[in-house]
Design an enzyme around this catalytic site. Structure first.
Site, PDB file in Angstrom:
ATOM      1  CG  ASP A   1      -1.803   1.240   1.303  1.00  0.00           C
ATOM      2  OD1 ASP A   1      -2.378   1.606   0.259  1.00  0.00           O
ATOM      3  OD2 ASP A   1      -1.927   1.852   2.383  1.00  0.00           O
ATOM      4  CB  SER A   2       0.156   4.776  -0.759  1.00  0.00           C
ATOM      5  OG  SER A   2      -0.985   4.905   0.069  1.00  0.00           O
TER       6      SER A   2
ATOM      7  CE1 TYR B   1       2.801   5.913  -3.367  1.00  0.00           C
ATOM      8  CE2 TYR B   1       1.646   4.080  -4.402  1.00  0.00           C
ATOM      9  CZ  TYR B   1       2.797   4.611  -3.862  1.00  0.00           C
ATOM     10  OH  TYR B   1       3.934   3.846  -3.823  1.00  0.00           O
TER      11      TYR B   1
ATOM     12  CB  CYS C   1      -3.039   0.806  -2.560  1.00  0.00           C
ATOM     13  SG  CYS C   1      -3.057   2.560  -2.944  1.00  0.00           S
ATOM     14  CG  ASN C   2      -9.470   0.987  -3.144  1.00  0.00           C
ATOM     15  OD1 ASN C   2     -10.408   0.347  -3.562  1.00  0.00           O
ATOM     16  ND2 ASN C   2      -9.093   0.952  -1.874  1.00  0.00           N
ATOM     17  CB  THR C   3      -4.703   5.207  -5.217  1.00  0.00           C
ATOM     18  OG1 THR C   3      -5.672   5.693  -4.284  1.00  0.00           O
ATOM     19  CG2 THR C   3      -4.239   6.338  -6.082  1.00  0.00           C
TER      20      THR C   3
ATOM     21  CB  CYS D   1      -9.244   5.028   0.353  1.00  0.00           C
ATOM     22  SG  CYS D   1      -7.598   5.335   1.050  1.00  0.00           S
ATOM     23  CB  THR D   2      -6.726   0.042   1.923  1.00  0.00           C
ATOM     24  OG1 THR D   2      -5.582   0.804   1.501  1.00  0.00           O
ATOM     25  CG2 THR D   2      -7.176  -0.861   0.789  1.00  0.00           C
ATOM     26  CG  HIS D   3      -4.927   4.996   4.405  1.00  0.00           C
ATOM     27  ND1 HIS D   3      -4.418   4.551   3.218  1.00  0.00           N
ATOM     28  CD2 HIS D   3      -3.845   5.362   5.167  1.00  0.00           C
ATOM     29  CE1 HIS D   3      -3.088   4.655   3.239  1.00  0.00           C
ATOM     30  NE2 HIS D   3      -2.722   5.145   4.417  1.00  0.00           N
TER      31      HIS D   3
END
Ligand code: DGL
Length: 260
Positions: free
Chosen positions: A14-15, A46, A77-79, A188-190
């Site tokens: 992930d970012s 990101y 990470c979706n982005t 978003c995974t956050h």
């Protein structure tokens, strides 16, 4: 040619620290596997970069993880998924690579023609991948995409229940409170780490969805298909790595993994 064996670890990328929300689902269903978790916090966020920048960073991180011998990669990470998963699969066609995308489908199907808010980074919201997903379900729901610049930063700082986050969410979600929506997608995974706060602002009647569990199941399915799942009963090991040299991000990753 890359040699893959069952005993090699699964890489999760992930970012920053958000992908821990996917790692915890992976760990639940594959407790006997080893994992390497890599967060690129040095280059985060990101979601406000260009697609080309995110693609370059993602390829560099993925290559580093394959150099360490990963038997599969979860782009948690979706982005990064929308910017780079296709090209990564072209570069490494023999390694299972699974990305994450906003859980629009279960949200759309949760009731008859729901009003669905899709929360994600500005880049994910503007990318073709999400537009195609929304177009697919347009006749079954009213789908409202909402870019959330800055939301991931609270999680990246470990600020999960402070007044500042609450105020930020109240501003961001102002028009969607008081029964204006039926479901919210955490794209978003956050964001799952701010789930309780988001629920509090939107109200208890709103159903909240994220793609972590589905992504973990997809990785298990892809490894099983290739005969790459470990069979022995054991407790898997997790190695945390971060592009920032100090240990605070690693400590935060450990803390977030305890939160379920
Ligand atoms: N966690 C990431 C995602 O799922 C992005 C956060 C960011 O770097 O902007 O989209």
């Amino acid at each position: 040619m890359y040699h893959i064996e069952k005993k090699q670890p699964i890489a999760v990328f992930d970012s920053g620290v958000g992908g821990i929300s996917v790692l915890r689902e992976l760990k639940k269903i594959m407790p006997n596997e080893d994992f390497i978790y890599f967060g690129d916090s040095k280059n985060a966020p990101y979601g406000v970069k260009t697609k080309e920048e995110v693609r370059k960073l993602t390829i560099a991180c993925a290559t580093g993880l394959f150099d360490q011998g990963a038997k599969g990669l979860v782009v948690a990470c979706n982005t990064a998924t929308s910017a780079a998963v296709r090209v990564l699969r072209e570069m490494y066609p023999y390694i299972p690579i699974v990305g994450i995308e906003p859980a629009v489908k279960p949200a759309v199907l949760c009731m008859d023609h729901p009003r669905v808010l899709v929360m994600a980074t500005p880049m994910t919201i503007h990318e073709e991948k999400l537009h195609n997903l929304i177009a697919k379900y347009e006749d079954k729901a009213t789908i409202i995409p909402l870019p959330c610049p800055g939301l991931m930063d609270f999680v990246e700082r470990g600020d999960l229940d402070g007044e500042d986050l609450h105020r930020y969410l109240e501003d961001l979600l102002y028009s969607y409170r008081n029964n204006q929506i039926d479901a919210a997608v955490l794209g978003c995974t956050h964001y799952p780490f701010a789930r309780e706060q988001i629920q509090r602002v939107l109200g208890d009647q709103v159903q909240i969805f994220d793609g972590g569990e589905g992504t973990a199941r997809e990785m298990r399915r892809r490894l099983a298909e290739k005969g790459l799942l470990r069979e022995e009963e054991r407790r898997g090991n997790i190695v945390f790595q971060n592009s920032l040299a100090d240990d605070t991000k690693i400590a935060l990753c450990r803390r977030l993994l305890q939160i379920t």
